[in-house]
Write an enzyme that holds these catalytic residues in place. Structure first.
Site, PDB file in Angstrom:
ATOM      1  N   HIS A   1      -0.192   6.636   8.381  1.00  0.00           N
ATOM      2  CA  HIS A   1       0.544   5.802   9.338  1.00  0.00           C
ATOM      3  C   HIS A   1       1.121   6.574  10.515  1.00  0.00           C
ATOM      4  O   HIS A   1       1.765   6.003  11.385  1.00  0.00           O
ATOM      5  CB  HIS A   1       1.646   4.991   8.648  1.00  0.00           C
ATOM      6  CG  HIS A   1       2.764   5.834   8.092  1.00  0.00           C
ATOM      7  ND1 HIS A   1       3.902   6.103   8.797  1.00  0.00           N
ATOM      8  CD2 HIS A   1       2.900   6.468   6.921  1.00  0.00           C
ATOM      9  CE1 HIS A   1       4.705   6.863   8.064  1.00  0.00           C
ATOM     10  NE2 HIS A   1       4.122   7.104   6.928  1.00  0.00           N
TER      11      HIS A   1
HETATM   12  N1  UDP Z   1       5.211   4.058  -0.879  1.00  0.00           N
HETATM   13  C1  UDP Z   1       5.143   2.870  -1.597  1.00  0.00           C
HETATM   14  N2  UDP Z   1       4.075   2.057  -1.427  1.00  0.00           N
HETATM   15  C2  UDP Z   1       3.015   2.376  -0.611  1.00  0.00           C
HETATM   16  C3  UDP Z   1       3.082   3.594   0.113  1.00  0.00           C
HETATM   17  C4  UDP Z   1       4.194   4.412  -0.030  1.00  0.00           C
HETATM   18  O1  UDP Z   1       6.058   2.557  -2.368  1.00  0.00           O
HETATM   19  O2  UDP Z   1       2.055   1.594  -0.511  1.00  0.00           O
HETATM   20  C5  UDP Z   1       6.415   4.898  -1.017  1.00  0.00           C
HETATM   21  C6  UDP Z   1       6.177   6.321  -1.469  1.00  0.00           C
HETATM   22  O3  UDP Z   1       6.224   6.422  -2.874  1.00  0.00           O
HETATM   23  C7  UDP Z   1       7.312   7.085  -0.797  1.00  0.00           C
HETATM   24  C8  UDP Z   1       7.579   6.311   0.475  1.00  0.00           C
HETATM   25  O4  UDP Z   1       6.964   5.036   0.294  1.00  0.00           O
HETATM   26  O5  UDP Z   1       8.471   7.026  -1.606  1.00  0.00           O
HETATM   27  C9  UDP Z   1       7.001   7.011   1.680  1.00  0.00           C
HETATM   28  O6  UDP Z   1       7.118   6.197   2.783  1.00  0.00           O
HETATM   29  P1  UDP Z   1       6.286   6.410   4.123  1.00  0.00           P
HETATM   30  O7  UDP Z   1       5.009   7.101   3.816  1.00  0.00           O
HETATM   31  O8  UDP Z   1       6.213   5.083   4.779  1.00  0.00           O
HETATM   32  O9  UDP Z   1       7.254   7.286   5.002  1.00  0.00           O
HETATM   33  P2  UDP Z   1       7.388   8.849   5.269  1.00  0.00           P
HETATM   34  O10 UDP Z   1       7.733   9.501   3.969  1.00  0.00           O
HETATM   35  O11 UDP Z   1       6.113   9.330   5.848  1.00  0.00           O
HETATM   36  O12 UDP Z   1       8.504   8.922   6.244  1.00  0.00           O
END
Ligand code: UDP
Length: 394
Positions: free
Chosen positions: A213
């Site tokens: 993303h």
């Molecule tokens: N996650 C989830 N479902 C999904 C994809 C990710 O529950 O389909 C959770 C994952 O376990 C983690 C968090 O979302 O705890 C990560 O979020 P994201 O990748 O959106 O944000 P980033 O960490 O890159 O800021």
């Protein structure tokens, strides 16, 4: 009078990071003298898949205030949150504000706090992360937020060092560990098979999980198409489960991207099923910071499709490897995995499930030593006992 803390959430990773803090605050609620907290949801993510399911699965109480910003253009989103949260602050001045992570809601609420009343202490959970890439919108949010934060909770020594390097006084930095990992440990026994497990005939360690993303991978059609083609070819006959982030879905539609048959797309998943999938995967392919942390703790090989990371410990002692976006690196990473030479991970320091306890202990100490604000401001901040979520000071 009870102290009032505002806890800000807005997007998926915020819910997961603050769940452990909220539960720790609630756990202490049976003791005397207190803290109230208001849970403020900006609704940067607002639908069931990206928001509601996390409140339900992680047992997070309904927000006290919803700023209802929705999915609008980034700078408009920031200014709208600032305007709406400033109004909330003017109506009831909290004694502290806690923001987490690196999203628009983080920086917008931090700015609203300091512009409305610079005497309100601002605390940042997951402070000090830096990837040295100012093209990344999140890096700007991190730098801006930390530049006006009063107290910093860090997940690693390197994050604390970044803050020291920026001139932050050491006594304002608290290396507490990782609340996202607290949430993982608290829920590991509850992970559940996704409903499509049998439909797709999945077996342990015989599939991959993909999440994408970040702006850098969605910037143009060629980058995204090449990435997906390389991943699908390298995975050969193994299925790749791809829960598609709404922004990614939008860009894929815009670019008219079609998929190879071994990439199985799903809606964004709930936390419990997603992490069941990660835990049992052969590897995770991702550009998510949080997912690389969770993969490290679950000792699952993690291929990160980025040039930089703000979480160096996931690579230095965890299972994460930075591949950039070159197909050549993707193929050699899959070769390494197949040959069984992927490095085993160890848990980074203090990623032990106790970070929220350390944060709440610190909050109590800070609140105890807080100077009373001006009487005029105090009057507008008085709230009835029992309003909002009540928590109690030791
Ligand atoms: N996650 C989830 N479902 C999904 C994809 C990710 O529950 O389909 C959770 C994952 O376990 C983690 C968090 O979302 O705890 C990560 O979020 P994201 O990748 O959106 O944000 P980033 O960490 O890159 O800021």
């Amino acid at each position: 009078m009870k102290k009032l803390i505002d806890i800000i959430v807005g997007v998926r990773p915020n819910f997961i990071k603050v769940a452990a803090i909220i539960h720790e605050l609630d756990l202490r609620a049976s003791k005397k003298a207190g803290i109230n907290y208001r849970l403020i949801h900006t609704s940067q993510h607002y639908d069931t898949n990206m928001s509601g399911v996390f409140f339900e699965e992680l047992n997070i109480p309904a927000p006290d205030i919803n700023l209802d910003v929705g999915n609008i253009e980034s700078s408009k989103q920031i200014t709208t949150i600032i305007a709406r949260y400033s109004k909330v602050l003017e109506e009831h001045r909290p004694d502290m504000v806690i923001v987490s992570g690196d999203v628009n809601s983080t920086v917008a609420c931090a700015l609203a706090t300091k512009k409305t009343d610079p005497t309100i202490p601002l605390l940042h959970v997951e402070a000090g992360l830096r990837c040295a890439d100012k093209q990344m919108p999140e890096e700007i949010n991190r730098i801006l937020t930390d530049s006006i934060t009063d107290y910093f909770f860090t997940t690693s020594r390197s994050a604390s060092d970044n803050l020291l390097h920026d001139g932050v006084a050491p006594h304002k930095i608290f290396f507490v560990g990782n609340t996202m990992i607290d949430t993982l440990y608290q829920n590991e026994q509850r992970f559940k098979k996704p409903i499509f497990w049998d439909v797709y005939g999945l077996r342990n360690k015989s599939y991959f999980v993909l999440t994408l993303h970040r702006q850098e991978n969605l910037a143009d059609s060629a980058t995204l198409t090449n990435l997906l083609h390389a991943i699908s070819t390298a995975a050969a006959d193994m299925p790749i489960i791809f829960p598609v982030h709404p922004h990614t879905a939008k860009m894929m539609k815009q670019f008219g991207i079609e998929f190879a048959s071994n990439i199985l797309m799903t809606e964004p998943m709930g936390y419990l099923a997603f992490n069941y999938l990660v835990k049992n995967a052969s590897a995770v392919i991702t550009d998510s910071g949080g997912v690389s942390e969770e993969a490290t703790v679950m000792n699952v090989p993690c291929m990160t499709l980025r040039m930089h990371t703000e979480r160096p410990e996931t690579c230095l002692i965890g299972t994460n490897m930075l591949l950039g976006t070159s197909p050549r690196n993707i193929f050699s990473a899959f070769e390494k995995l197949k040959s069984g030479h992927w490095p085993l991970g160890r848990n980074p320091e203090l990623w032990d499930g106790q970070a929220a306890k350390r944060i709440v202990d610190t909050l109590y100490e800070l609140l105890k030593n807080l100077k009373e604000p001006d009487q005029a401001i105090l009057q507008s901040s008085s709230i009835g006992e029992g309003s909002y979520h009540t928590n109690l000071l030791n």
